[in-house]
Design a protein around this motif. Structure first.
Motif, short mmCIF file in Angstrom:
data_model
loop_
_atom_site.label_atom_id
_atom_site.label_comp_id
_atom_site.label_asym_id
_atom_site.label_seq_id
_atom_site.Cartn_x
_atom_site.Cartn_y
_atom_site.Cartn_z
N LEU A 96 -33.26 26.25 -7.14
CA LEU A 96 -33.16 26.61 -5.50
C LEU A 96 -31.84 27.41 -5.82
O LEU A 96 -31.74 28.71 -5.36
N PHE A 97 -30.77 27.18 -6.47
CA PHE A 97 -29.62 27.92 -6.53
C PHE A 97 -29.65 29.03 -7.23
O PHE A 97 -28.84 30.31 -7.11
N GLY A 98 -30.38 29.13 -8.30
CA GLY A 98 -30.54 30.27 -9.36
C GLY A 98 -29.61 30.20 -10.20
O GLY A 98 -28.70 29.49 -10.39
N LYS A 122 -20.31 31.40 3.14
CA LYS A 122 -19.77 31.23 1.84
C LYS A 122 -20.61 29.84 1.51
O LYS A 122 -20.73 28.82 2.00
N ALA A 123 -21.24 29.82 0.08
CA ALA A 123 -22.20 28.82 -0.41
C ALA A 123 -21.50 28.40 -1.85
O ALA A 123 -21.65 28.96 -2.56
N ASP A 124 -21.14 27.22 -1.78
CA ASP A 124 -20.67 26.53 -3.00
C ASP A 124 -21.13 25.28 -3.44
O ASP A 124 -21.70 24.49 -2.61
N LEU A 179 -27.80 31.73 -4.46
CA LEU A 179 -26.64 31.65 -3.27
C LEU A 179 -25.93 32.91 -3.08
O LEU A 179 -25.45 32.99 -1.78
N ALA A 180 -25.63 33.53 -4.19
CA ALA A 180 -24.84 34.83 -3.76
C ALA A 180 -25.64 35.69 -3.02
O ALA A 180 -24.87 36.45 -2.16
N LEU A 181 -26.93 35.99 -3.16
CA LEU A 181 -27.72 36.75 -2.27
C LEU A 181 -27.58 36.20 -0.82
O LEU A 181 -27.51 36.88 0.09
N HIS A 203 -25.51 19.38 -4.56
CA HIS A 203 -25.19 19.72 -3.33
C HIS A 203 -24.52 21.14 -3.06
O HIS A 203 -24.15 21.73 -4.32
N VAL A 204 -24.85 21.66 -1.87
CA VAL A 204 -24.30 22.75 -1.73
C VAL A 204 -23.47 22.83 -0.39
O VAL A 204 -23.88 22.14 0.63
N THR A 205 -22.46 23.53 -0.32
CA THR A 205 -21.72 23.49 0.85
C THR A 205 -21.84 24.85 1.44
O THR A 205 -21.34 25.91 0.93
N LEU A 206 -21.95 24.95 2.82
CA LEU A 206 -22.12 26.30 3.54
C LEU A 206 -20.73 26.33 4.58
O LEU A 206 -20.44 25.31 5.28
#
Length: 359
Positions: A49-51, A67-69, A57-59, A74-77
């Motif tokens: 999913l993150f690529g 900002k997606a970390d 996520l960069a896209l 986990h991913v934080t937006l």
């Protein structure tokens, strides 16, 4: 997927989909920064999913202004409320596709972003309900889903009308979706065959000067359609269908006098058809047939001041019952985002010249 709540590790999961957890200081107003955390149960799918190197996520960051970390599964937006909610919807939708065994590419990520943003503010996507705003074409290999509002309108027109014109710049998916719908009709035996045609303007329609049999003569002009067929169907089946005649290559120059019944007929690069050729082709339509005509009027290769049969046909037949016309623009390009910028630049450069000619 599990919903991260407090820091207590023994908190039970509350559902199969990721949930947004906002910081307690986040207010309802869009201008107030928002903090959203998503967690996904399957680490392997989360990685997809993150690529690769987080490129998906960069896209999302670039397109939605957030900002997606990512860390583990986990991913934080972080960002504005609307951007974070849209990013959440995109990630939920793509993760649901991965759970169903589908692969996702950057084009799918871009399509999901376009779909979410087309819904307006704070689009409420519910993957459990499988809510779909963009239409899709069901194929044996995989479903083909629209990635832009224009593609969505195109698919709906293909399902609703017997004859559809797809007009617009390169890279908008006109030909690919036309082939996908033709394959859909053939797989469900709604038609007996697929007929592919294209003007061979570069050879002056004098195909006899080219070496080989009929298929070999016209192959160079139909390569984009072959690529789409092999992408949407098993390559071995495509070869068998070409041998049996279920998929037929019919150069536009040799269509005169035929009646095309029980067939899905595609005319690609139709901007290079003359007015007489277009009239001849359209009147080949037989019983229980579907016809799709695609092309870009701005890229005609017709010599001199010859009128493009595509532009003329769209103008004459746009309001006729049973005929659909779908127009694509630079913002509908799905090939590579740079292609969209190139098309837009050319359109902008040609606009002043068009105004001077009209004046």
């Amino acid at each position: 997927m599990r919903r991260p709540g407090s820091d207590r590790p023994d908190r039970p999961a509350t559902g199969p989909t990721p949930a947004a957890v906002k910081a307690p200081w986040a207010a309802a107003e869009d201008e107030v920064p928002t903090h959203v955390v998503l967690a996904f149960d399957d680490n392997r799918l989360a990685t997809q999913l993150f690529g690769h190197y987080g490129r998906n996520l960069a896209l999302i960051e670039r397109k939605l202004g957030v900002k997606a970390d990512s860390r583990g599964n986990h991913v934080t937006l972080e960002g504005g409320r609307e951007g974070c909610e849209q990013a959440r919807a995109v990630l939920e939708h793509l993760y649901e596709a991965l759970r169903k065994g589908r692969d996702i590419a950057q084009g799918d990520v871009d399509g999901a972003i376009r779909e979410v943003t087309s819904q307006g503010s704070l689009f409420d996507f519910d993957p459990a309900a499988q809510r779909q705003s963009f239409d899709e074409i069901q194929l044996r290999r995989r479903p083909v889903r629209a990635r832009t509002p224009a593609q969505d309108a195109y698919i709906r027109a293909l399902k609703r009308h017997t004859l559809v014109f797809g007009v617009g710049p390169a890279g908008t998916g006109k030909t690919w979706l036309a082939v996908a719908y033709a394959v859909h009709l053939l797989e469900r035996r709604m038609v007996d065959r697929i007929i592919l045609s294209r003007p061979a303007v570069e050879a002056g329609e004098r195909l006899g000067f080219l070496p080989g049999d009929m298929k070999e003569k016209v192959d160079p002009y139909l390569r984009p359609i072959y690529d789409a067929l092999n992408d949407l169907m098993d390559r071995a089946f495509v070869e068998r269908a070409l041998q049996s005649g279920e998929i037929e290559i019919a150069p536009l120059a040799f269509m005169r006098g035929r009646t095309l019944s029980n067939a899905a007929v595609i005319l690609d690069e139709a901007q290079n058809a003359t007015s007489m050729q277009m009239k001849m082709f359209l009147t080949r339509l037989g019983e229980n047939s579907h016809m799709i005509v695609t092309g870009d009027p701005s890229q005609t290769d017709l010599p001199g001041a010859q009128v493009s049969g595509l532009a003329e046909a769209v103008g004459l037949l746009g309001g006729v019952e049973g005929i659909g016309v779908c127009t694509f623009k630079a913002e509908d390009v799905v090939r590579h985002e740079l292609v969209g910028r190139i098309v837009a630049a050319y359109e902008q450069a040609s606009a002043p010249r068009n105004l001077r000619i009209e004046g």
